[in-house]
Design an enzyme around this catalytic site. Structure first.
Site, short mmCIF file in Angstrom:
data_model
loop_
_atom_site.label_atom_id
_atom_site.label_comp_id
_atom_site.label_asym_id
_atom_site.label_seq_id
_atom_site.Cartn_x
_atom_site.Cartn_y
_atom_site.Cartn_z
N GLY A 1 0.76 -5.11 1.14
CA GLY A 1 -0.30 -5.07 0.24
C GLY A 1 -0.37 -5.71 -1.06
N ALA B 1 0.96 -1.14 0.01
CA ALA B 1 0.08 0.04 -0.15
C ALA B 1 0.82 1.07 0.02
CB ALA B 1 -0.76 -0.15 1.20
C1 HXC Z 1 5.22 4.25 -1.20
C2 HXC Z 1 6.87 3.52 -2.16
C3 HXC Z 1 6.55 2.16 -1.74
C4 HXC Z 1 5.41 1.86 -0.85
C5 HXC Z 1 8.37 1.77 -2.45
N1 HXC Z 1 7.96 3.24 -2.82
N2 HXC Z 1 7.64 1.14 -1.94
N3 HXC Z 1 6.26 4.61 -2.18
N4 HXC Z 1 4.52 3.21 -0.53
N5 HXC Z 1 4.82 0.87 -0.21
C6 HXC Z 1 8.75 4.29 -3.63
C7 HXC Z 1 10.11 4.83 -2.67
O1 HXC Z 1 9.72 5.72 -1.75
C8 HXC Z 1 10.77 5.41 -3.99
O2 HXC Z 1 10.38 6.55 -4.31
C9 HXC Z 1 10.49 4.47 -4.96
O3 HXC Z 1 9.39 3.59 -4.84
C10 HXC Z 1 11.52 3.27 -5.31
O4 HXC Z 1 11.82 2.76 -3.83
P1 HXC Z 1 13.02 2.31 -3.38
O5 HXC Z 1 12.97 2.05 -1.94
O6 HXC Z 1 14.39 3.75 -3.69
O7 HXC Z 1 13.83 1.22 -4.14
P2 HXC Z 1 14.67 -0.13 -3.52
O8 HXC Z 1 15.94 0.64 -2.79
O9 HXC Z 1 15.22 -0.98 -4.75
O10 HXC Z 1 13.87 -0.66 -2.22
C11 HXC Z 1 12.64 -1.40 -2.76
C12 HXC Z 1 11.87 -2.07 -1.42
C13 HXC Z 1 11.66 -0.70 -0.73
C14 HXC Z 1 12.69 -2.80 -0.62
C15 HXC Z 1 10.66 -2.55 -1.98
O11 HXC Z 1 10.85 0.41 -1.49
C16 HXC Z 1 10.38 -0.81 0.46
O12 HXC Z 1 10.97 -1.41 1.43
N6 HXC Z 1 9.29 -0.27 0.18
C17 HXC Z 1 8.35 -0.44 1.08
C18 HXC Z 1 7.83 -1.69 1.28
C19 HXC Z 1 6.74 -1.93 2.47
O13 HXC Z 1 6.88 -1.57 3.69
N7 HXC Z 1 5.50 -2.35 1.90
C20 HXC Z 1 4.38 -2.34 2.90
C21 HXC Z 1 3.54 -1.18 3.00
S1 HXC Z 1 2.05 -1.11 3.99
P3 HXC Z 1 11.14 7.83 -4.59
O14 HXC Z 1 10.28 8.90 -4.84
O15 HXC Z 1 11.98 8.13 -3.20
O16 HXC Z 1 12.21 7.38 -5.75
C22 HXC Z 1 1.13 -1.96 3.45
C23 HXC Z 1 -0.29 -2.25 4.24
C24 HXC Z 1 -1.16 -3.03 3.38
O17 HXC Z 1 1.29 -2.69 2.56
C25 HXC Z 1 -2.55 -2.73 4.02
C26 HXC Z 1 -3.73 -3.17 3.26
C27 HXC Z 1 -3.68 -2.62 1.92
#
Ligand code: HXC
Length: 257
Positions: free
Chosen positions: A108, A65
């Protein structure tokens, strides 16, 4: 939101949907989920479509998400926005949906893949529920579907540590159907989707319903439900055609009625 964040393409009897927000690794903001649900419902209601594939791009199926969108929310904001409303619509799709996962399927994104009926992953796929690291827990089925798929101890480990698992580990754990080389993901998914699409759609639809029922109800009730659907299929033209074609040693020609 740009119109282009969810793309749709029809190939034969299969509807292909692509999440296309590559700069944010397909992070699922609410508008994107709504658009996805709209397209899924549209394909679900299209008689020419018999199977649906949902994919991302090579780096991410979806990284969860949208954290930026959620970060400052209060519980009341989320309730008022019906944060999970469109997720419910995705769960209600009647046709089979296959997730083709390349790269990250996190939070998500992993939950979205698990909403699908089957998952094919490429060798670079990573699955995980990292919400714990953000101070929350999965909210779209990550504690429920994951536990049903991989069992209690593995689900506990994934959700409590937030660590990701590889495609091979996901296969061993029973989370996904198969792992394929990155450059063969589309082809292998296509083969599976086309095969399902070649079968009589009403039987496919009821088979999906019956299998999903098995996850919810006691065995005795599930067996009765299955029998009723079995009886019901003898009202379909495709049952007549399927059995007649077998007896006449020819290929069946299913009409979807
Ligand atoms: C918003 C996100 C995002 C997310 C990545 N991005 N995941 N933006 N929400 N979930 C964005 C980053 O901010 C970044 O934007 C760009 O995508 C590239 O990501 P990086 O982090 O620079 O890439 P990388 O170093 O390759 O790392 C990849 C990654 C990391 C390991 C997947 O992005 C990450 O940990 N993302 C979050 C994963 C997460 O926690 N997911 C759960 C979310 S909570 P910019 O603008 O800086 O380039 C959830 C709740 C669900 O899902 C509830 C039900 C719907």
């Amino acid at each position: 939101m740009s119109e282009q964040e969810v793309l749709v393409e029809i190939r034969g009897h299969v509807g292909w949907i692509q999440l296309h927000r590559p700069k944010a690794l397909n992070a699922l903001h609410m508008g994107l989920i709504k658009q996805l649900a709209n397209h899924l419902e549209e394909l679900d209601g299209n008689d020419d479509i018999r199977c649906i594939v949902l994919k991302g791009d090579s780096k991410a199926f979806a990284a969860g998400a949208d954290i930026d969108e959620m970060a400052e929310s209060s519980p009341i904001d989320l309730i008022r926005k019906e944060f999970f409303g469109d997720w419910q619509r995705i769960r209600n799709i009647k046709k089979p949906v296959i997730a083709a996962v390349s790269g990250y399927a996190l939070g998500g994104g992993c939950e979205l893949a698990m909403c699908c009926d089957m998952i094919i992953a490429s060798e670079n796929a990573r699955f995980g529920q990292p919400e714990i690291k953000l101070g929350v827990i999965p909210g779209a089925g990550g504690t429920q579907r994951l536990t049903r798929a991989v069992g209690k101890v593995k689900a506990m480990e994934m959700v409590l540590t937030g660590s990701t698992i590889s495609a091979d580990e996901a296969l061993k754990a029973g989370l996904i159907n198969r792992v394929v080389p990155v450059d063969q993901l589309e082809e292998e998914t296509s083969k599976l989707a086309d095969k399902i699409a070649s079968h009589p759609p009403i039987a496919v639809h009821l088979a999906k319903q019956a299998i999903l029922k098995a996850l919810d109800v006691p065995l005795e009730y599930g067996l009765q439900f299955e029998q009723h659907l079995f009886y019901l299929l003898f009202a379909s033209e495709d049952q007549r055609e399927g059995m007649k074609a077998f007896i006449e040693k020819r290929k069946p020609d299913f009409s979807g009625r």
